[in-house]
Structures are given as C-alpha cells and as structure tokens.
Design a protein around this motif. Sequence first.
Motif, PDB file in Angstrom:
ATOM      1  N   THR A  41       0.675  -1.109   0.132  1.00 32.05           N
ATOM      2  CA  THR A  41       0.071   0.124  -0.219  1.00 32.05           C
ATOM      3  C   THR A  41       0.665   1.282   0.099  1.00 32.05           C
ATOM      4  O   THR A  41       0.406   2.345  -0.321  1.00 32.05           O
ATOM      5  CB  THR A  41      -0.996  -0.126   1.319  1.00 32.05           C
ATOM      6  N   ALA A  42       2.151   1.108   0.589  1.00 31.52           N
ATOM      7  CA  ALA A  42       2.895   2.421   0.710  1.00 31.52           C
ATOM      8  C   ALA A  42       4.323   1.706   0.640  1.00 31.52           C
ATOM      9  O   ALA A  42       4.670   0.530   1.040  1.00 31.52           O
ATOM     10  CB  ALA A  42       2.521   3.089   1.848  1.00 31.52           C
ATOM     11  N   VAL A  43       5.343   2.620   0.225  1.00 32.74           N
ATOM     12  CA  VAL A  43       6.823   2.341   0.307  1.00 32.74           C
ATOM     13  C   VAL A  43       7.336   3.355   1.360  1.00 32.74           C
ATOM     14  O   VAL A  43       7.059   4.597   1.314  1.00 32.74           O
ATOM     15  CB  VAL A  43       7.601   2.651  -1.106  1.00 32.74           C
ATOM     16  N   THR A  44       8.008   2.887   2.511  1.00 35.63           N
ATOM     17  CA  THR A  44       8.709   3.865   3.380  1.00 35.63           C
ATOM     18  C   THR A  44      10.193   3.702   3.179  1.00 35.63           C
ATOM     19  O   THR A  44      10.953   2.595   2.963  1.00 35.63           O
ATOM     20  CB  THR A  44       8.130   3.614   4.719  1.00 35.63           C
ATOM     21  N   ALA A  45      11.083   4.818   3.564  1.00 31.69           N
ATOM     22  CA  ALA A  45      12.413   4.840   3.561  1.00 31.69           C
ATOM     23  C   ALA A  45      12.311   4.744   5.156  1.00 31.69           C
ATOM     24  O   ALA A  45      12.062   5.619   5.985  1.00 31.69           O
ATOM     25  CB  ALA A  45      12.896   5.910   3.272  1.00 31.69           C
ATOM     26  N   GLN A  46      12.921   3.407   5.932  1.00 29.34           N
ATOM     27  CA  GLN A  46      12.784   3.277   7.170  1.00 29.34           C
ATOM     28  C   GLN A  46      14.069   2.658   7.822  1.00 29.34           C
ATOM     29  O   GLN A  46      14.361   1.551   6.976  1.00 29.34           O
ATOM     30  CB  GLN A  46      11.246   2.551   7.560  1.00 29.34           C
ATOM     31  N   ASN A  47      14.175   2.696   9.096  1.00 29.10           N
ATOM     32  CA  ASN A  47      15.555   2.106   9.465  1.00 29.10           C
ATOM     33  C   ASN A  47      15.088   1.949  11.016  1.00 29.10           C
ATOM     34  O   ASN A  47      14.148   2.196  11.623  1.00 29.10           O
ATOM     35  CB  ASN A  47      16.775   2.378   9.229  1.00 29.10           C
ATOM     36  N   SER A  48      16.337   1.413  11.717  1.00 27.18           N
ATOM     37  CA  SER A  48      16.248   1.413  13.162  1.00 27.18           C
ATOM     38  C   SER A  48      15.925   2.945  14.093  1.00 27.18           C
ATOM     39  O   SER A  48      15.525   2.552  14.980  1.00 27.18           O
ATOM     40  CB  SER A  48      17.541   0.766  13.993  1.00 27.18           C
ATOM     41  N   LEU A  49      15.952   3.846  13.225  1.00 20.61           N
ATOM     42  CA  LEU A  49      15.903   5.305  13.790  1.00 20.61           C
ATOM     43  C   LEU A  49      14.724   5.880  13.476  1.00 20.61           C
ATOM     44  O   LEU A  49      14.188   6.780  14.430  1.00 20.61           O
ATOM     45  CB  LEU A  49      17.103   6.141  13.432  1.00 20.61           C
TER      46      LEU A  49
END
Length: 274
Positions: A41-49
Amino acid sequence: MRTPPPRVLTVAGSDSGGGAGIQADLKTMLALGTHGMSVVTAVTAQNSLGVQGAWPLPAEAVRAQFRSVVDDIGVDAVKTGMLASAELVETVAALLDEVTAPVVVDPVGISKHGDALLAASARDAVRTKLLPAATVATPNLDEVAWLTGVQVASETGLRRAADAILSYGPRWALIKGGHLEGDAVDLLTDGSEEHWLRAPRHDNRHTHGTGCTLASAIAAGLAKGCSVPEAVRAAKTYVTGAIAAGFALGAGIGPVDHGWASPCRQPKVSPSGV
C-alpha cells in the motif's frame, strides 16, 4: 503433489529496514507454516532510527494487486496494516467486502518511533469502513485513544477500550496492553466472552515490528482453521518469543526475531521467561 499450505494475504506498507510492515508479515507467515502473499500500500524509507519518508501507492495499484492475488490464488485469511490515507482505507475496505476469509485489522497509526503512518483524515474511514470488516481488530492503547478517545492508564481500563472498539463493528477486539506497567497483558473479547492473555515483560528494547508480527501470526492461525481465541493465544506465544529474541540492528531500535523458533536460533530467554 504436495497440498499447498494455507494462504495468507498482507495488505500493508513496506519497511525498507525489514523489521515491520510486509517484510515482518511475510517472515511471520513463513515461520508459522503458511504461504504469505502481499499487497503493497505504501513504500517507506525506514530504519532502526525511524521513518525518513513514506509514499502511498495509487488506489488503482492497490486494487490491481489485490485482484491479481485473490482472483487467481485465493486467500484463507487477510491481514491489514499501514494503509496511509483515507482513499486507501476505503479502497481496501471495499475489497475486503468481496472475500469470505477472516480479516485481521491492525489499525496502524504511528510507528514504533512515533512517526505518523496514517493521515488524520483517514480516522473516520477506519472507524466506519475498515473496523466493520474485521474478524479481529488489534489496536494498541495509542491507537485506541486515536480512534475512540478512550485513554487507558491501567489494566482495569482495557474493558472500556474493548467496548469502544467493538462499537465500530469488528467481531472481536484484541486490546494490546503492552504499554502498561507490569506483565504484558492483552484483552481479547467479542463483548460477551473474555480472554486475558499474559506474558512476562522481557528486558529488551529491540521490539520493532511487534504489532505487525502479532496480527500476522493471528491471521496465520485463522488460515489454519483455528478459532479466534486459539489463534490469538498461539500468536501471543509466538510474538513473546520473538520479543525475547529481538536483536540490535543499526543505531536505534532493532527488530523482533521472527525466526526465533528455528533450531539454529533459539532465544536465550524462553517465552515463559524461564
């Protein structure tokens, strides 16, 4: 020829760090012996922070993915996660009306790091379109407050939270009390039948993906033919073990270990805390 495993579909956002979202969902589904499929449904730029960016997909793309999977492969259970916008909530809710399989709705509003994953304008759509489609709704206490205005500060408030969620139409509500002090206690109820689920609280900050993992584990159990209470109890055991085995990854909050029950990766602490 081998009989295919139960089929579980996740309708959720992508977590590029692999700890939550469809990545967590598919890992959970595999670990629990089901065949996982996905509608992104969506693309995120995501990490542990945290979440550095999020881009919802067009409703047409979500609808096409869903139809592609359901019309050809079929589904035995569906799990929803991050839906990002009111348009996508309404699109997914309409698609769910066309399936008879059980549906687990994780009304994702914010990430583990406090980043918004659902537009404020989508709140009414979640309440009036998505929750009525749910076999089980799995909000945490922040999501309960966001959806209903009910604030829970202690275990005694979980019934009130469940009543507020059930008023929007899901068959069952699983109110997750993980943010409370003491043991991790959840309440599963359909308004008349109650199941209290308790687990020891593990001293581990690496809990990214907990909500996604729990909802996906419930969906896997339902796809196997378990009753709702059976599926939720099994999922609680699985996610407690995954939390106990959560590991550091990056500079922030690491993920739970979806493969904790693998013979090669047993946690140092069992789900029971022994």
